[in-house]
Design a protein around this motif. Structure first.
Motif, PDB file in Angstrom:
ATOM      1  N   ILE A 127      -7.853  -1.257  -4.879  1.00  0.00           N
ATOM      2  CA  ILE A 127      -6.377  -0.821  -4.179  1.00  0.00           C
ATOM      3  C   ILE A 127      -5.728  -1.958  -3.251  1.00  0.00           C
ATOM      4  CG2 ILE A 127      -5.506   0.777  -2.153  1.00  0.00           C
ATOM      5  CD1 ILE A 127      -7.181   2.833  -3.153  1.00  0.00           C
ATOM      6  N   PHE A 185       0.868  -1.198   0.069  1.00  0.00           N
ATOM      7  CA  PHE A 185      -0.006  -0.131  -0.006  1.00  0.00           C
ATOM      8  C   PHE A 185       0.737   1.444   0.077  1.00  0.00           C
ATOM      9  CE2 PHE A 185      -2.743  -3.151   1.844  1.00  0.00           C
ATOM     10  CZ  PHE A 185      -4.054  -2.789   1.342  1.00  0.00           C
ATOM     11  N   GLU A 191      -2.699   5.200   0.153  1.00  0.00           N
ATOM     12  CA  GLU A 191      -3.790   4.390   0.253  1.00  0.00           C
ATOM     13  C   GLU A 191      -4.012   3.637   1.583  1.00  0.00           C
ATOM     14  OE1 GLU A 191      -2.651   2.548  -4.353  1.00  0.00           O
ATOM     15  OE2 GLU A 191      -1.646   1.755  -2.666  1.00  0.00           O
TER      16      GLU A 191
END
Length: 106
Positions: A66, A31, A35
Motif C-alpha cells: 500500500i 493513500f 488505507e
C-alpha cells in the motif's frame, strides 16, 4: 535539519527538510481513505512524535505494498508539476529502494 524515509531497518532515503516536506505530503495524498490505517502507522513518527522521519520498516506485505502504491501514485501525480525535474532523482531512488525490498510485490 534533514528527514529520512525508512524503507526497512537498513534501507533509507535521506533528504533535506524541504525535500522531506515535499515527499511526505505528496505520498500522504497517495493513500486512499481505506488505507489510512497504514498511512497512520507509517507516518506515526512524524505525526505523533514530531520526528523527521516516516517508516515502512514494520509494515507487513500488505501495508508495504500500500505504501509502494501510494509512492507510485504520488510520483505520477507530481510528474505534471513544474519542479518535478528537481525531485526526479530522489523519486527514482525512493521507488528503487522500495521495489528492491522483498515485500514489494506490485
Amino acid at each position: 535539519m534533514a528527514g529520512t524515509i525508512f524503507v526497512s531497518k537498513d534501507v533509507r532515503v535521506s533528504v533535506s527538510t524541504n525535500q522531506f516536506d515535499y515527499f511526505t505530503e505528496r505520498v500522504r495524498s497517495g493513500f486512499s481513505d481505506s488505507e489510512k490505517v497504514f498511512m497512520g502507522q507509517i507516518y506515526s513518527p512524524m505525526d505523533d512524535g514530531g520526528m523527521m522521519f516516516i517508516s515502512a520498516e514494520s509494515q507487513d506485505i500488505e501495508g508495504f505494498n500500500i505504501f509502494l502504491k501510494a509512492v507510485q501514485k504520488a510520483r505520477k501525480k507530481s510528474a505534471s508539476e513544474k519542479n518535478y525535474s528537481v525531485y526526479q532523482v530522489l523519486w527514482d531512488e525512493l521507488e528503487s529502494k522500495i521495489l528492491s525490498d522483498p515485500r514489494g510485490t506490485l
